[in-house]
Design an enzyme around this catalytic site. Structure first.
Site, PDB file in Angstrom:
ATOM      1  CG  ASN A  97     -18.052  10.595 -40.797  1.00 57.46           C
ATOM      2  OD1 ASN A  97     -19.257  10.697 -40.600  1.00 57.46           O
ATOM      3  ND2 ASN A  97     -17.400  11.380 -41.646  1.00 57.46           N
ATOM      4  CD  GLU A 105     -13.208   8.259 -47.475  1.00 64.68           C
ATOM      5  OE1 GLU A 105     -12.449   9.177 -47.807  1.00 64.68           O
ATOM      6  OE2 GLU A 105     -14.004   7.666 -48.231  1.00 64.68           O
ATOM      7  CB  VAL A 106      -8.405   9.765 -41.842  1.00 59.77           C
ATOM      8  CG1 VAL A 106      -7.042   9.886 -41.168  1.00 59.77           C
ATOM      9  CG2 VAL A 106      -8.381  10.381 -43.238  1.00 59.77           C
ATOM     10  CG  HIS A 110     -11.167  12.850 -38.509  1.00 59.16           C
ATOM     11  ND1 HIS A 110     -10.693  11.559 -38.590  1.00 59.16           N
ATOM     12  CD2 HIS A 110     -12.077  12.982 -39.495  1.00 59.16           C
ATOM     13  CE1 HIS A 110     -11.294  10.933 -39.599  1.00 59.16           C
ATOM     14  NE2 HIS A 110     -12.146  11.772 -40.153  1.00 59.16           N
ATOM     15  CG  HIS A 112     -15.603  16.178 -40.303  1.00 58.73           C
ATOM     16  ND1 HIS A 112     -15.000  16.317 -41.535  1.00 58.73           N
ATOM     17  CD2 HIS A 112     -15.542  14.855 -40.019  1.00 58.73           C
ATOM     18  CE1 HIS A 112     -14.598  15.123 -41.962  1.00 58.73           C
ATOM     19  NE2 HIS A 112     -14.917  14.216 -41.061  1.00 58.73           N
TER      20      HIS A 112
END
Ligand code: AMP
Length: 125
Positions: A97, A105-106, A110, A112
């Protein structure tokens, strides 16, 4: 709260703290370029997050500023992690994302890894 992916890197984000070992995580893999751990709120039977060790906010930031060695190392690590977790057959999904519309959000890149069931359509319809 989704983030602005163009923001400067925040060294106090939660994944930076996981990288430094300041908060716990269920680690599944680590090498020079990448760290992988279980998502705290799994959205599939197997849900692993893979992060680069360098300070990159998002895929956008990493693809623009990461060195060839970091990018190659990270991409290869994602493949190793999926293979070692037995995801290749019957299959898995990669997702990154980016920014507000991506639902990030972070603010540390990252990827997934989702597996363990038929994952359905790529996006909500
Ligand atoms: P994203 O919406 O792509 O930024 O995803 C952030 C992911 O990080 C979510 O799936 C969260 O469940 C996960 N997450 C947040 N905090 C932690 C944590 N401390 N350990 C593991 N996963 C986390």
């Amino acid at each position: 709260m989704p983030i602005d992916a163009t923001q400067p890197y925040d060294p106090n984000n939660i994944f930076a703290k996981i990288l430094r070992g300041e908060i716990p995580s269920k680690r599944v893999y680590e090498d020079e370029h990448a760290l992988a751990f279980h998502d705290i709120n799994p959205q599939a039977p197997h849900h692993i997050l893979v992060i680069p060790k360098g300070p990159y906010v998002s895929w956008d930031d990493f693809s623009a500023k990461g060195s060839d060695a970091e990018i190659a190392g990270f991409v290869r690590a994602v493949g190793v992690i999926a293979r070692e977790a037995g995801m290749v057959e019957p299959g898995y999904r990669l997702l990154a994302n980016i920014g507000a519309d991506g639902g990030q959000e972070v603010p540390h890149l990252h990827v997934h890894l989702f597996a363990g069931k038929r994952l359905g359509p790529m996006l909500m319809r």
